[in-house]
Motif scaffolding. Structure first.
Motif, mmCIF file in Angstrom:
data_model
loop_
_atom_site.group_PDB
_atom_site.id
_atom_site.type_symbol
_atom_site.label_atom_id
_atom_site.label_comp_id
_atom_site.label_asym_id
_atom_site.label_seq_id
_atom_site.Cartn_x
_atom_site.Cartn_y
_atom_site.Cartn_z
ATOM 1 N N TYR A 283 0.824 -1.202 0.000
ATOM 2 C CA TYR A 283 0.000 0.000 0.000
ATOM 3 C C TYR A 283 0.865 1.261 0.000
ATOM 4 O O TYR A 283 0.492 2.288 0.556
ATOM 5 C CB TYR A 283 -0.955 0.015 1.196
ATOM 6 N N ILE B 60 -7.649 6.685 5.399
ATOM 7 C CA ILE B 60 -6.521 5.974 6.009
ATOM 8 C C ILE B 60 -6.362 6.463 7.455
ATOM 9 O O ILE B 60 -6.175 7.642 7.705
ATOM 10 C CB ILE B 60 -5.219 6.164 5.206
ATOM 11 N N PRO C 180 -6.335 1.349 3.053
ATOM 12 C CA PRO C 180 -7.425 2.300 2.804
ATOM 13 C C PRO C 180 -8.809 1.670 2.963
ATOM 14 O O PRO C 180 -9.038 0.540 2.520
ATOM 15 C CB PRO C 180 -7.193 2.727 1.352
ATOM 16 N N PHE D 16 -0.029 3.793 8.357
ATOM 17 C CA PHE D 16 -1.472 3.894 8.137
ATOM 18 C C PHE D 16 -2.091 2.506 8.005
ATOM 19 O O PHE D 16 -1.409 1.536 7.687
ATOM 20 C CB PHE D 16 -1.787 4.680 6.850
#
Length: 533
Positions: free
Chosen positions: A241, A419, A398, A395
């Motif tokens: 990601y 996020i 998403p 994070f």
């Protein structure tokens, strides 16, 4: 009679006035309503002014790593929710637990999808797995398989001995390392390597029923094959990601401008080199002898049948899901222990308190077992504190909005990538006292009999997340993490090398790892026979 014409004229004039007024109002009311509704419609969260077409991609490319740019930007703007337009995509970072709960608890169904990226497409073999897959029938199918066929309490108990075998092997390996002089230092241990390979060993054991892909090593440590395998898994984790320009301007994907695709393909090639022969051979065994006794997760995945008694999963689905299981299990426990031990060596009173708890619960005549976990509250508090202060990733993956909505008085358009900041949620000064200090005792409840859990449903930090996209492997993740902590803290005393006055807690420039792998000196503290299993 003379007044009749004037009366008629008056009525006609009134009627004409009424008609004109009606026409005017009909023409004005919609514009007033539209203008009023625009004033009432919530605005997007605050963020930097985007450039035409490309949005804030120039800044994303100029300021690396991207997660530090985003966090610094939010601090400069004094906001706990932001909106950053990358290409045509709205990226919504969140650092406030209250707002995070609105996304993942109050409106969980709206944010239950995933983003489509080049790397997730490659890793998931075209989105046939679970964690990386957008909301839909495939995700529902695979999540049900994970939760009922692989991660049920019954299956967790079924694989207890496999996990214990690897916890025992961990003790043997570190004991052997403690007897070796490395770089002139007796007992020097690379904690990052030990922790990562412990997690890799457990995952291989429960998936393939093997520790080694090759001949292995007599001292219990990883051989070349396992090192290559685990290194490739962590390479995938670093890119799965990552912020890639081609994910926000799809027409650039074939150009592979940032090199992510090439590196992911190379890592997958290595992983498949080890996985595919095992899977293919096992499928052949099941085809030749349908009544094989299930030994591991691979057997379960192969044996699943649909309503017509046909295989429920394709070979592609099995292979891809195993890769995803690998990347989902190795990172958090190993990273948490490395950071926690570094912090505890610098605060010897914390090490002493953990050892005292372990000696009180377990004694010194046996090794820690999973059955001891409920009583090891301080050890679990140390793990929680590591998850809070030192998450592996900046994070969460998403959470993509499946419709327009409003959160925290802000408009969140359909398709937005939300996020949650693992780093800043756990360091939010409105939530945590002395947020940058490693203080495990903050997680201990006033009632000493209360069980400390590694989960955090209120999203004050993120260990296993929550909601539809929360990690289904909480029980397995907890067992792996606590046993890693407990076995190594109970079995050895730990100190910095003699030439180091204090462990350097600096973060890497590129990610949230320690800048350098933790090197610590191990000395056995239990009877020698406990290490020779």
């Amino acid at each position: 009679m003379e007044h009749a014409p004037s009366l008629l004229f008056s009525k006609i004039r009134s009627l004409w006035f009424f008609v004109c007024l009606t026409i005017i109002l009909k023409s004005l009311i919609p514009s007033f309503v539209q203008k009023w509704s625009k004033k009432q419609k919530p605005k997007l969260p605050p963020g930097p002014k985007p450039w035409p077409v490309v949005g804030n991609l120039p800044e994303m490319l100029a300021y690396k790593p991207v997660h530090r740019w985003i966090h610094n930007l939010m601090k400069q703007m004094n906001t706990e929710i932001a909106c950053i337009r990358l290409g045509n995509t709205y990226v919504i970072p969140v650092t406030c637990p209250t707002i995070a709960r609105q996304f993942l608890r109050e409106q969980d169904a709206t944010f239950a999808s995933r983003s489509l990226t080049t790397c997730t497409d490659l890793v998931s073999s075209g989105y046939v797995t679970t964690a990386l897959v957008p909301f839909g029938d495939q995700w529902k199918k695979m999540k049900k398989i994970l939760t009922t066929a692989l991660l049920s309490s019954q299956k967790h108990l079924w694989l207890h001995d496999r996990r214990t075998e690897e916890a025992d092997n961990l003790m043997v390996y570190v004991y052997n390392k403690s007897k070796i002089v490395s770089n002139g230092v007796p007992g020097l241990v690379n904690i990052r390597s030990v922790a990562r390979h412990y997690c890799g060993n457990i995952t291989r054991k429960i998936v393939f029923n093997t520790r080694y892909f090759g001949k292995g090593r007599k001292d219990g440590g990883p051989s070349f094959e396992e090192k290559e395998h685990v290194d490739s898994i962590f390479l995938l984790l670093s890119y799965v990601y990552a912020f890639s320009i081609s994910d926000y301007i799809p027409c650039l994907r074939k150009l592979n401008l940032d090199g992510h695709q090439k590196k992911v393909k190379e890592a997958l090639k290595v992983i498949k080199k080890y996985h595919d022969p095992i899977v293919q051979e096992r499928v052949k065994q099941w085809n030749d002898t349908p009544k094989i006794d299930e030994q591991d997760w691979l057997d379960i995945l192969i044996s699943l049948k649909d309503a017509d008694n046909n295989p429920l999963l394709t070979l592609e689905e099995i292979n891809a899901q195993i890769v995803e299981i690998m990347i989902a299990t190795v990172d958090n426990p190993s990273n948490a222990f490395e950071w926690a031990l570094a912090e505890m060596i610098n605060q010897p009173n914390l090490l002493q308190r953990a050892i005292e708890e372990l000696d009180s619960v377990v004694g010194k005549q046996r090794l820690v077992q999973e059955s001891d976990i409920p009583k090891l509250n301080f050890v679990k508090a140390c793990a929680r504190e590591a998850f809070r202060l030192h998450p592996f990733a900046p994070f969460t993956p998403p959470h993509v909005s499946m419709s327009d909505t409003t959160v925290g008085n802000y408009f969140i358009p359909k398709g937005s990538h939300v996020i949650l900041s693992r780093r800043e949620l756990g360091r939010n000064p409105k939530v945590w006292n002395e947020p940058l200090k490693f203080k495990p005792e903050r997680h201990l409840k006033s009632d000493n009999g209360s069980n400390v859990a590694l989960t955090e449903p209120n999203l004050r930090f993120i260990s296993f997340s929550t909601g539809r996209r929360g990690c289904p492997g909480v029980t397995l993740g907890t067992s792996m993490t606590v046993m890693l902590f407990a076995r190594l803290l109970h079995g050895f005393t730990w100190s910095a090398p003699s030439n180091v006055s204090k462990i350097n807690l600096a973060e890497s420039n590129d990610d949230l790892n320690l800048a350098e792998p933790l090197m610590a000196v191990a000395k056995p503290r239990l009877p020698p026979e406990l290490y020779h299993l």
